[in-house]
Write an enzyme that holds these catalytic residues in place. Structure first.
Site, PDB file in Angstrom:
ATOM      1  CB  THR A  54     -19.176  86.387  49.309  1.00 50.72           C
ATOM      2  OG1 THR A  54     -18.648  87.691  49.448  1.00 50.72           O
ATOM      3  CG2 THR A  54     -18.586  85.733  48.080  1.00 50.72           C
ATOM      4  CB  THR A 113     -19.069  88.690  46.349  1.00 51.02           C
ATOM      5  OG1 THR A 113     -19.466  89.339  47.540  1.00 51.02           O
ATOM      6  CG2 THR A 113     -17.979  89.484  45.684  1.00 51.02           C
ATOM      7  CG  ASP A 166     -13.161  93.791  48.461  1.00 53.95           C
ATOM      8  OD1 ASP A 166     -13.275  93.919  49.687  1.00 53.95           O
ATOM      9  OD2 ASP A 166     -13.668  92.846  47.834  1.00 53.95           O
ATOM     10  CB  SER A 184     -11.043  89.199  45.456  1.00 49.40           C
ATOM     11  OG  SER A 184     -11.962  88.271  45.977  1.00 49.40           O
ATOM     12  N   GLY A 190     -17.299  85.036  53.188  1.00 47.85           N
ATOM     13  CA  GLY A 190     -16.715  85.352  54.497  1.00 47.85           C
ATOM     14  C   GLY A 190     -15.663  86.435  54.452  1.00 47.85           C
ATOM     15  N   GLY A 191     -15.607  87.196  53.359  1.00 48.07           N
ATOM     16  CA  GLY A 191     -14.647  88.300  53.296  1.00 48.07           C
ATOM     17  C   GLY A 191     -13.240  87.806  53.550  1.00 48.07           C
TER      18      GLY A 191
HETATM   19  O1  DON Z   1     -13.715  89.775  47.243  1.00 48.34           O
HETATM   20  C1  DON Z   1     -13.682  89.783  48.459  1.00 48.34           C
HETATM   21  O2  DON Z   1     -12.756  89.358  49.104  1.00 48.34           O
HETATM   22  C2  DON Z   1     -14.877  90.312  49.209  1.00 48.34           C
HETATM   23  N1  DON Z   1     -15.567  91.264  48.413  1.00 48.34           N
HETATM   24  C3  DON Z   1     -15.731  89.167  49.583  1.00 48.34           C
HETATM   25  C4  DON Z   1     -16.924  89.592  50.388  1.00 48.34           C
HETATM   26  C5  DON Z   1     -17.495  88.517  51.190  1.00 48.34           C
HETATM   27  O3  DON Z   1     -17.071  87.398  51.189  1.00 48.34           O
HETATM   28  C6  DON Z   1     -18.600  88.905  52.051  1.00 48.34           C
HETATM   29  N2  DON Z   1     -19.130  87.726  52.673  1.00 48.34           N
HETATM   30  N3  DON Z   1     -19.292  87.166  53.558  1.00 48.34           N
END
Ligand code: DON
Length: 570
Positions: free
Chosen positions: A379, A397, A421, A450, A471-472
């Site tokens: 992201t 993202t 997600d 998210s 960072g998900g």
């Molecule tokens: O919205 C979210 O929480 C995820 N789609 C974010 C994805 C993400 O941060 C991937 N990256 N490192």
């Protein structure tokens, strides 16, 4: 200030026996490490070109919202891993007069999406369907978001803002070392999904110049025709046609119906700080609020940064907050969310009532799915401050690295795989190991939950910090730790961004440490208290881009060295 220095010294003295982990907190002996210092305005993002284009727009008389449009699109050109037209995001703002707000340009499930769309006839999740290929994409929100924000608060014409980005796409950008590695690692799958001749299926090496003419042309049409070019114009038609040929379900009606949404941010106090963060459909604001408020009563300074006690109390707060996140949160347009209750002081105190400093509280004993922490994921976050005093924290993202891997060669961009997600099935983890519930089930037109946490922090009533990270599922805990690093441990912006981080998300029941930050003393002390530690491959936890307003009025950038982030300012 004096009190802070005093407490810092006291904390360091008290914590000497248990300071076993990390300690990038400033010691009394050395000079604090500072990031870029600027007098008036700053952009910190994942690519130098994108930060500099934002600055160029502000020097031309634009404000933070004009810079947002330019930076976001420059990231789409130079950082296709996550920068996008085919994805979505969130932005939290604070105007110079103190007014706050946020915009949600999260993707939406297409009209033909349905609750069980990723399940087979036995009701089991079909691996890969929500992560790879055209069926993995939600309806993109990015163009709607940047136009909505810019048209309300910006000062320049989109055409003027987008011109340097179009030039960048035409003249090209140089492939960085990290980027070359990422392109290399996904080349095969990109070719598998899009065919051998696809643009990013080519061999790109570090130092090569990538000129994305298709994207330049798309941006030219958007600059001339406005946001509707993407949602109703030629671009929309090409997108839908391409996606449908690949088995996708996004229709022209879905695109035409897409709107970004203004949302009230989540606002809460942590001691003398006022934190302003993203509301659902991001879980960021509520969850970071729960974590910080749960640890507020503890003397973190006395425990010491990343000491056993500190890791423990923060882990227990994270565990409890993620358990609530996964159960209660979803798209507020579809589900009722008890936000006030979740952030209520008494509730959170009670929630921490079961915390036992001697022993870990184990997460409920739920069969754990396969957790793909190893999935390359990306992201991107950028922070902007303009010279008028307007501040923006923006996280955007495609979800996974290069999203669904579907690349629209005619348009020059990747499509997201944000549908992952959603909770495809209750109790089955998504690619971040997050377990979802009903609140986050798939429905037509619904936004998927998210973790993105673009955040602003006020101190004594004045803007103090702008931050966020990719960072998900680890986004929320990385942002929380960066705030605590600066506030509790008096780190500079750069130090707060660089300090080692850890993460817990309730399920899987394990503490995740970054590579080489888990030493044997910490492992032993935590294991003795029954904590489960991920000793396997530990990825980086986030890549924070932040700005701090210093007492002398200057700005300090915090550009995370975990990735190739860069601050620019003047
Ligand atoms: O919205 C979210 O929480 C995820 N789609 C974010 C994805 C993400 O941060 C991937 N990256 N490192």
């Amino acid at each position: 200030m004096n009190k802070q220095v005093y407490t810092r010294v006291a904390a360091l003295l008290l914590s000497i026996p248990i300071l076993v982990f990390s300690c990038q907190s400033p010691s009394e002996e050395r000079e604090p490490k500072r990031g870029l210092i600027a007098e008036k305005a700053m952009v910190v993002s994942a690519r130098g070109e994108a930060s500099r284009i934002g600055i160029e727009i502000m020097k031309k008389g634009g404000n933070a919202f004009d810079a947002m449009m330019a930076t976001e699109m420059a990231l789409a050109v130079t950082f296709p891993f996550a920068g996008n037209l085919g994805g979505g995001g969130f932005a939290v703002y604070r105007l110079a007069n103190g007014e706050i707000g946020s915009i949600d340009y999260r993707e939406k499930a297409p009209g033909a999406a349905h609750r069980d769309m990723y399940l087979d006839e036995n009701g089991d999740v079909i691996p890969g369907l929500s992560t790879k290929g055209a069926l993995a994409s939600g309806v993109p929100g990015t163009i709607a978001g940047i136009f909505e924000a810019q048209s309300k608060f910006g000062k320049l014409e989109p055409k003027e803002i987008l011109q340097p980005v179009i030039d960048l796409a035409k003249n090209g950008f140089v492939v960085s070392t990290q980027q070359a590695g990422r392109l290399q690692s996904i080349r095969e799958v990109v070719r598998e999904v899009n065919g051998e001749n696809t643009f990013y299926g080519k061999e790109w090496n570090a130092g090569d110049t990538i000129k994305n003419i298709a994207l330049a042309e798309t941006l030219e049409r958007i600059a001339s025709n406005g946001r509707d070019e993407f949602y109703q114009g030629e671009t929309a038609k090409i997108l839908v046609d391409h996606m449908q040929k690949m088995g996708g379900i996004i229709t022209e009606e879905d695109l035409a119906a897409y709107e970004a949404a203004w949302r009230e941010p989540i606002v809460f106090d942590y001691k003398e700080l006022r934190v302003i963060s993203m509301a659902p459909p991001s879980s960021g604001g509520v969850t970071i609020g729960q974590i910080l408020k749960m640890v507020e009563p503890y003397d973190l300074q006395a425990m010491g940064h990343n000491s056993v006690d500190y890791v423990q109390v923060l882990t227990e707060a994270m565990r409890r907050a993620y358990a609530d996140r996964n159960y209660y949160l979803g798209d507020p347009d579809f589900v009722e969310i008890p936000i006030d209750e979740l952030l209520d002081d008494d509730y959170l105190k009670e929630r921490m009532g079961s915390f036992n400093p001697e022993m870990a509280t184990l997460s409920a004993d739920i069969a754990e799915g396969k957790v793909l922490f190893a999935e390359s994921m990306e992201t991107t976050h950028y922070s902007i401050m303009d010279e008028e005093g307007n501040a923006l924290a923006v996280t955007t993202t495609l979800n996974g690295a290069y999203g669904s891997k579907v690349y629209l060669d005619e348009l020059g961009f990747f499509m997201n795989n944000e549908m992952d997600d959603f909770s495809s099935k209750t109790g089955v983890p998504n690619m971040f190991g997050l377990i979802g519930a009903d609140a986050n089930s798939i429905a037509p037109g619904k936004r998927m939950l998210s973790s993105m946490t673009p955040t602003l922090v006020e101190r004594d009533g004045k803007l103090w910090m702008i931050l966020g990270t990719p960072g998900g599922s680890t986004i929320i805990t990385a942002v929380a730790q960066t705030i605590l690093n600066a506030y509790e441990f008096d780190m500079t912006m750069q130090e707060a961004v660089e300090a080692h981080r850890f993460h817990h998300q309730w399920l899987p029941d394990q503490i995740l440490f970054e590579e080489n930050t888990l030493d044997s003393a910490l492992l032993k002390a935590l294991s003795a208290k029954n904590y489960l530690i991920n000793e396997g491959r530990t990825p980086i936890i986030g890549s924070v881009d932040a700005i701090m307003l210093l007492p002398d009025g200057k700005l300090e950038g915090g550009a995370d060295p975990r990735r190739e982030n860069e601050a620019a300012g003047y």
